[in-house]
Design an enzyme around this catalytic site. Structure first.
Site, PDB file in Angstrom:
ATOM      1  N   GLY A  11      60.890 -14.821 -45.281  1.00  0.00           N
ATOM      2  CA  GLY A  11      59.531 -13.925 -45.979  1.00  0.00           C
ATOM      3  C   GLY A  11      58.728 -13.851 -47.108  1.00  0.00           C
ATOM      4  O   GLY A  11      59.645 -15.004 -48.231  1.00  0.00           O
ATOM      5  N   ASP A  12      57.933 -13.646 -47.254  1.00  0.00           N
ATOM      6  CA  ASP A  12      57.394 -13.439 -48.592  1.00  0.00           C
ATOM      7  C   ASP A  12      56.349 -15.086 -49.501  1.00  0.00           C
ATOM      8  O   ASP A  12      56.736 -14.942 -50.801  1.00  0.00           O
ATOM      9  CB  ASP A  12      58.089 -12.780 -49.826  1.00  0.00           C
ATOM     10  CG  ASP A  12      58.652 -10.966 -49.816  1.00  0.00           C
ATOM     11  OD1 ASP A  12      57.785 -10.657 -48.982  1.00  0.00           O
ATOM     12  OD2 ASP A  12      59.854 -10.646 -49.422  1.00  0.00           O
ATOM     13  N   LYS A  15      51.934 -16.072 -47.516  1.00  0.00           N
ATOM     14  CA  LYS A  15      51.484 -16.601 -45.985  1.00  0.00           C
ATOM     15  C   LYS A  15      50.123 -15.460 -45.741  1.00  0.00           C
ATOM     16  O   LYS A  15      48.934 -16.304 -45.455  1.00  0.00           O
ATOM     17  CB  LYS A  15      52.038 -16.036 -44.782  1.00  0.00           C
ATOM     18  CG  LYS A  15      53.793 -16.895 -44.240  1.00  0.00           C
ATOM     19  CD  LYS A  15      53.866 -16.041 -43.060  1.00  0.00           C
ATOM     20  CE  LYS A  15      55.047 -14.829 -43.706  1.00  0.00           C
ATOM     21  NZ  LYS A  15      55.652 -14.558 -44.609  1.00  0.00           N
ATOM     22  N   LYS A  17      47.718 -15.413 -48.333  1.00  0.00           N
ATOM     23  CA  LYS A  17      46.742 -15.699 -49.159  1.00  0.00           C
ATOM     24  C   LYS A  17      46.397 -16.912 -48.069  1.00  0.00           C
ATOM     25  O   LYS A  17      44.852 -17.240 -48.281  1.00  0.00           O
ATOM     26  CB  LYS A  17      47.230 -15.964 -50.809  1.00  0.00           C
ATOM     27  CG  LYS A  17      46.544 -17.774 -51.543  1.00  0.00           C
ATOM     28  CD  LYS A  17      46.744 -17.671 -52.501  1.00  0.00           C
ATOM     29  CE  LYS A  17      46.534 -18.834 -53.296  1.00  0.00           C
ATOM     30  NZ  LYS A  17      46.098 -19.645 -54.750  1.00  0.00           N
ATOM     31  N   ASN A  37      56.807  -3.865 -41.709  1.00  0.00           N
ATOM     32  CA  ASN A  37      57.737  -4.671 -42.765  1.00  0.00           C
ATOM     33  C   ASN A  37      56.760  -5.684 -43.387  1.00  0.00           C
ATOM     34  O   ASN A  37      57.454  -5.254 -44.310  1.00  0.00           O
ATOM     35  CB  ASN A  37      59.348  -4.573 -41.421  1.00  0.00           C
ATOM     36  CG  ASN A  37      58.907  -5.982 -40.567  1.00  0.00           C
ATOM     37  OD1 ASN A  37      58.014  -5.831 -40.335  1.00  0.00           O
ATOM     38  ND2 ASN A  37      59.677  -6.250 -40.136  1.00  0.00           N
ATOM     39  N   GLY A  39      54.182  -6.970 -45.788  1.00  0.00           N
ATOM     40  CA  GLY A  39      53.480  -6.772 -47.142  1.00  0.00           C
ATOM     41  C   GLY A  39      52.559  -8.233 -47.280  1.00  0.00           C
ATOM     42  O   GLY A  39      52.801  -8.969 -48.163  1.00  0.00           O
ATOM     43  N   HIS A  40      51.190  -8.581 -46.976  1.00  0.00           N
ATOM     44  CA  HIS A  40      50.433  -9.652 -46.733  1.00  0.00           C
ATOM     45  C   HIS A  40      49.990  -9.569 -47.839  1.00  0.00           C
ATOM     46  O   HIS A  40      48.772  -8.569 -47.441  1.00  0.00           O
ATOM     47  CB  HIS A  40      50.156 -10.185 -46.004  1.00  0.00           C
ATOM     48  CG  HIS A  40      51.094 -10.880 -44.836  1.00  0.00           C
ATOM     49  ND1 HIS A  40      50.410 -11.632 -43.723  1.00  0.00           N
ATOM     50  CD2 HIS A  40      52.256 -11.224 -44.861  1.00  0.00           C
ATOM     51  CE1 HIS A  40      51.973 -11.856 -43.022  1.00  0.00           C
ATOM     52  NE2 HIS A  40      53.058 -11.534 -44.027  1.00  0.00           N
ATOM     53  N   GLN A 224      56.822 -12.130 -42.328  1.00  0.00           N
ATOM     54  CA  GLN A 224      58.393 -12.547 -41.784  1.00  0.00           C
ATOM     55  C   GLN A 224      58.296 -14.043 -42.695  1.00  0.00           C
ATOM     56  O   GLN A 224      57.540 -14.742 -42.524  1.00  0.00           O
ATOM     57  CB  GLN A 224      59.527 -11.755 -41.788  1.00  0.00           C
ATOM     58  CG  GLN A 224      60.081 -10.204 -41.859  1.00  0.00           C
ATOM     59  CD  GLN A 224      58.378  -9.534 -41.374  1.00  0.00           C
ATOM     60  OE1 GLN A 224      58.610  -9.726 -39.563  1.00  0.00           O
ATOM     61  NE2 GLN A 224      57.859  -8.530 -41.266  1.00  0.00           N
ATOM     62  N   THR A 301      58.523  -2.278 -50.034  1.00  0.00           N
ATOM     63  CA  THR A 301      58.819  -1.717 -50.572  1.00  0.00           C
ATOM     64  C   THR A 301      59.542  -1.652 -51.875  1.00  0.00           C
ATOM     65  O   THR A 301      60.360  -0.602 -52.721  1.00  0.00           O
ATOM     66  CB  THR A 301      60.857  -1.830 -50.124  1.00  0.00           C
ATOM     67  OG1 THR A 301      61.243  -3.445 -49.923  1.00  0.00           O
ATOM     68  CG2 THR A 301      60.583  -1.889 -48.375  1.00  0.00           C
ATOM     69  N   PRO A 304      63.123  -5.482 -55.663  1.00  0.00           N
ATOM     70  CA  PRO A 304      62.891  -6.489 -56.688  1.00  0.00           C
ATOM     71  C   PRO A 304      63.816  -7.591 -56.047  1.00  0.00           C
ATOM     72  O   PRO A 304      64.401  -7.106 -54.800  1.00  0.00           O
ATOM     73  CB  PRO A 304      64.266  -6.296 -57.784  1.00  0.00           C
ATOM     74  CG  PRO A 304      65.058  -4.693 -57.800  1.00  0.00           C
ATOM     75  CD  PRO A 304      64.040  -4.001 -56.372  1.00  0.00           C
ATOM     76  N   GLY A 415      48.501 -20.173 -58.577  1.00  0.00           N
ATOM     77  CA  GLY A 415      48.280 -18.603 -58.453  1.00  0.00           C
ATOM     78  C   GLY A 415      47.789 -18.122 -57.514  1.00  0.00           C
ATOM     79  O   GLY A 415      47.455 -17.805 -56.343  1.00  0.00           O
TER      80      GLY A 415
HETATM   81  P1  IMP Z   1      63.497  -4.800 -41.235  1.00  0.00           P
HETATM   82  O1  IMP Z   1      62.514  -5.674 -41.037  1.00  0.00           O
HETATM   83  O2  IMP Z   1      63.013  -3.940 -41.764  1.00  0.00           O
HETATM   84  O3  IMP Z   1      64.322  -4.323 -40.400  1.00  0.00           O
HETATM   85  O4  IMP Z   1      64.647  -5.368 -42.191  1.00  0.00           O
HETATM   86  C1  IMP Z   1      65.629  -6.143 -41.929  1.00  0.00           C
HETATM   87  C2  IMP Z   1      65.135  -7.979 -42.574  1.00  0.00           C
HETATM   88  O5  IMP Z   1      64.693  -8.621 -42.999  1.00  0.00           O
HETATM   89  C3  IMP Z   1      65.569  -6.948 -44.400  1.00  0.00           C
HETATM   90  O6  IMP Z   1      66.914  -7.688 -44.750  1.00  0.00           O
HETATM   91  C4  IMP Z   1      64.285  -7.467 -45.057  1.00  0.00           C
HETATM   92  O7  IMP Z   1      64.328  -7.168 -45.792  1.00  0.00           O
HETATM   93  C5  IMP Z   1      63.629  -8.088 -44.088  1.00  0.00           C
HETATM   94  N1  IMP Z   1      62.190  -8.295 -44.367  1.00  0.00           N
HETATM   95  C6  IMP Z   1      61.273  -7.697 -43.066  1.00  0.00           C
HETATM   96  N2  IMP Z   1      60.465  -7.533 -43.459  1.00  0.00           N
HETATM   97  C7  IMP Z   1      60.100  -8.752 -44.524  1.00  0.00           C
HETATM   98  C8  IMP Z   1      58.903  -9.418 -45.393  1.00  0.00           C
HETATM   99  O8  IMP Z   1      58.129  -9.199 -44.805  1.00  0.00           O
HETATM  100  N3  IMP Z   1      59.215 -10.277 -46.631  1.00  0.00           N
HETATM  101  C9  IMP Z   1      60.719 -10.194 -46.667  1.00  0.00           C
HETATM  102  N4  IMP Z   1      61.604  -9.725 -46.221  1.00  0.00           N
HETATM  103  C10 IMP Z   1      61.735  -8.722 -44.739  1.00  0.00           C
END
Ligand code: IMP
Length: 424
Positions: A11-12, A15, A17, A37, A39-40, A224, A301, A304, A415
């Site tokens: 994840g992160d 995507k 952009k 969950n 965050g784009h 994700q 969230t 870090p 960037g």
């Molecule tokens: P959940 O999706 O909140 O249940 O979290 C399960 C796992 O997926 C945890 O390790 C989160 O940090 C990770 N996770 C969930 N959504 C993201 C995302 O958008 N980016 C990165 N990690 C994510």
């Protein structure tokens, strides 16, 4: 042309952009999995948009946005997202469609997520506490769930919520000695969700098939990343949905063969939030350098992120199970200033070398990385717009990743802005 964008790591990857850029050439952008969950982040001029549940096409005024059936909808986050865009004069009226079959994340899901994580103590998964796991668990369990279409019959919903909340309160009291929640309060919130969200709620599967038949071009936006996929990621340190490309057909009811191109998005290094094995992790000054330079703190969230080298074993796995055609490599500029850069090209597990990523946490946690080392570059690359103008060492780094993953890198991020992107 229909295209699917999917994360190739944990994840992160950036995507948001890529979806925003490609949305210019698409009629419709579809979110097919996950929930708030995600965050784009999309940066346009002085404005920074953090989209959690709205598809990243939302900030383009003419793009139709669809939230498909397998997304778990947090109505509070969605309504806030709609209002935030409205304050910037971006309206979603008549261009946002939410599946009537999408399940709703309610307050008791978030409470359950938090109580469970607290109870697990040092064994917690490190979830985002957005209620994702509990909502998907209720969906699979079928008996105690509310879907968007259920908001249409509030009388029936009231009785249903009473049954669900009674059940949840028994669990909260017995397992966690927690305070009960009020069915009436949740029902009042549902009435306001119905008011605000029912105008957008439709049969999105029918809508998408009609759009495809009518020649519209669709961009499917994954949330994700592949390694967080419930079935094919690093279980149990995963999210609760199929966040790989494999989740797209099931997530929106559109067969994979209707997708013409799959673009995998990866960072030029690796990050992970939450617990779980991470073979290339650099829990040292290199990891800190990447974290500071790449602003590697969670969009949802604020946590870090753990940082490490590019893992070609992991990305090749994501490419293989996703039938990925090409890669968008993001955040290349973050690596500027490092003398040497490493790429993991194979693992050694129990004395045996492998280049096939084991999506099994027990085996993966024993993986020792075998690295290839390349020279870094010092030059600022944030204004470079042609591949040939990148420092030779940066060009070489990209070629080495292509060689190690077997796929062309056709987009390079230098960037956060739309125009800080190299197309090849
Ligand atoms: P959940 O999706 O909140 O249940 O979290 C399960 C796992 O997926 C945890 O390790 C989160 O940090 C990770 N996770 C969930 N959504 C993201 C995302 O958008 N980016 C990165 N990690 C994510």
């Amino acid at each position: 042309m229909n295209c699917c964008i999917v994360g190739l790591q944990w994840g992160d990857e950036g995507k948001g952009k890529i979806v925003d850029i490609l949305a210019e050439h698409s009629d419709i952008v579809v979110r097919y999995s996950g929930g708030a969950n995600a965050g784009h982040t999309v940066v346009v001029g002085d404005s920074r948009f953090a989209l959690h549940i709205l598809p990243s096409g939302a900030i383009r005024p003419n793009t139709v946005c669809v939230i498909a059936s397998a997304v778990v909808v947090d109505p509070d986050v969605l309504i806030k997202g709609i209002q935030t865009l409205a304050q910037k004069n971006i309206t979603l009226t008549k261009r946002l469609f939410i599946s009537e079959n999408a399940h709703i994340v309610l307050d008791y899901h978030k409470k359950e997520d938090q109580l469970r994580e607290e109870a697990l103590g040092k064994n917690k998964l490190g979830t985002t506490i957005r209620g994702i796991g509990p909502c998907y668990a209720d969906k699979v369990g079928r008996s105690y769930t509310v879907r968007m279409g259920d908001l249409r019959d509030l009388e029936k919903l009231k009785a249903r919520l009473q049954t669900i909340v009674d059940y949840k309160n028994k669990i909260f009291a017995a397992l966690y000695k927690a305070e009960p929640i009020s069915a009436d309060e949740i029902f009042e919130k549902c009435k306001s969700y119905a008011d605000k969200l029912l105008p957008f709620t439709i049969d999105t599967t029918e809508f998408l098939h009609k759009a495809i038949a009518g020649g519209k071009s669709i961009l499917f936006e994954g949330a994700q990343g592949t390694l967080l996929d419930l079935d094919h990621g690093t279980f149990p340190f995963v999210t609760s949905s199929n966040s790989s490309a494999l989740g797209m057909p099931a997530g929106c009811g559109v067969p994979a063969k209707m997708v013409d191109k799959l673009i995998g998005v990866a960072k030029a290094y690796t990050t992970r939030v939450g617990a779980g094995p991470f073979p290339t992790e650099q829990d040292n000054e290199i990891g800190q350098y990447i974290r500071d330079k790449g602003q590697e703190y969670g969009t949802t969230t604020g946590r870090p992120r753990r940082c490490g080298w590019f893992d070609a074993v992991a990305v090749s796995y994501a490419v293989t199970i996703g039938a990925i055609d090409c890669i968008a490599l993001m955040h290349l500029d973050t690596l500027t200033g490092l003398k040497e850069i490493k790429i993991a090209t194979a693992y050694e597990i129990n004395g045996k070398q492998t280049s096939f990523f084991p999506a099994n946490t027990t085996r993966l946690s024993k993986a020792e990385c075998i690295y290839e080392t390349v020279s870094g570059w010092e030059e600022d690359i944030t204004t470079v717009s042609n591949f040939d103008d990148l420092p030779l060492n940066a060009q070489n780094y990209i070629c080495r990743i292509e060689e190690n993953t077997g796929k062309p890198i056709t987009i390079i991020g230098v960037g956060p802005e739309r125009n800080q992107t190299i197309f090849r």
